[in-house]
Design an enzyme around this catalytic site. Structure first.
Site, PDB file in Angstrom:
ATOM      1  N   CYS A  76       0.838  -1.206   0.000  1.00 11.46           N
ATOM      2  CA  CYS A  76       0.000   0.000   0.000  1.00 11.46           C
ATOM      3  C   CYS A  76       0.869   1.251   0.000  1.00 11.46           C
ATOM      4  O   CYS A  76       2.013   1.231   0.466  1.00 11.46           O
ATOM      5  CB  CYS A  76      -0.906   0.053   1.237  1.00 11.46           C
ATOM      6  N   ASP A  77       0.302   2.330  -0.492  1.00  5.85           N
ATOM      7  CA  ASP A  77       0.963   3.629  -0.385  1.00  5.85           C
ATOM      8  C   ASP A  77      -0.105   4.711  -0.389  1.00  5.85           C
ATOM      9  O   ASP A  77      -1.100   4.608  -1.110  1.00  5.85           O
ATOM     10  CB  ASP A  77       1.927   3.862  -1.547  1.00  5.85           C
ATOM     11  N   SER A  78       0.098   5.736   0.444  1.00  7.26           N
ATOM     12  CA  SER A  78      -0.894   6.807   0.581  1.00  7.26           C
ATOM     13  C   SER A  78      -0.267   8.181   0.379  1.00  7.26           C
ATOM     14  O   SER A  78       0.879   8.420   0.793  1.00  7.26           O
ATOM     15  CB  SER A  78      -1.542   6.773   1.970  1.00  7.26           C
TER      16      SER A  78
END
Length: 210
Positions: A76-78
């Site tokens: 994941c990456d935000s």
């Protein structure tokens, strides 16, 4: 279908907690992928690409080491997009303060890229087979119009320094968010409804982990 091994390709304590609370106790294996290699002015493309690279890095490591059971790898990456700018974690307290002064009273989009890779044990006649899904979830965040004093006090806690968007919804930063439009857990770093859908595409039921 049996219960697969679940690997979280992230060092994020918040993502790990979300999974554990939901009944999935992941193996944590950060990818240590150099995020500076990827740049884009498109928040959606940026988080999708980073999530893919993180998950793929760990999948490659596991495939080389060899696995004996089906494995799901989640990367994941935000980032926060506001006023046409894309923000990850702030580099300094001064940057965090300036960012909050620009964010207060406005609405930003919190983008989280999700990559789920299914890795199956190698057979004598083939390489380690894998399947990959890449998705992005966006949540609109309405920031409160807080004072300079509140901003400085919040940044002094150190919490914003470890968060994409410079705030932690599940922490002290929750006081300064007026409203969310969209997935709540996405703002913490992982959309649980989206993960359920992605797992279902691979034929897995989240309730099997309970």
């Amino acid at each position: 279908m049996g219960i697969p091994q679940f690997v979280l390709a992230s060092a994020s304590p918040a993502r790990r907690r979300l999974l554990q609370i939901a009944g999935i106790d992941p193996i944590v294996q950060p990818s240590d992928f150099d995020e500076s290699q990827i740049t884009s002015a498109d928040a959606d493309l940026l988080v999708r690409t980073l999530a893919l690279r993180k998950a793929d890095t760990v999948a490659t490591q596991l495939a080389k080491a060899g696995i004996s059971t089906p494995t799901l790898i989640l990367g994941c990456d935000s980032v926060l997009a506001i006023h046409g700018e894309i923000y990850g974690k702030p580099d300094s307290a001064a940057e965090a303060i300036a960012r909050w002064q620009a964010m207060r009273g406005h609405i930003g989009g919190l983008y989280t890229g999700h990559t789920l890779i299914e890795l199956l044990p190698r057979t004598q006649s083939s390489e380690t087979p894998l399947k990959t899904l890449v998705r992005c979830q966006v949540t609109q965040v309405h920031f409160a119009n807080i004072s300079d004093r509140q901003i400085e006090a919040y940044v002094a806690t150190g919490e914003p320094m470890h968060c994409a968007g410079c705030f932690a919804l599940e922490g002290k930063g929750g006081f300064f968010v007026e409203k969310l439009e969209g997935c709540h857990s996405n703002v913490i770093g992982l959309s649980m409804p989206l993960l359920r859908q992605m797992m279902a595409e691979f034929g897995y039921n989240v309730t099997d982990f309970w």
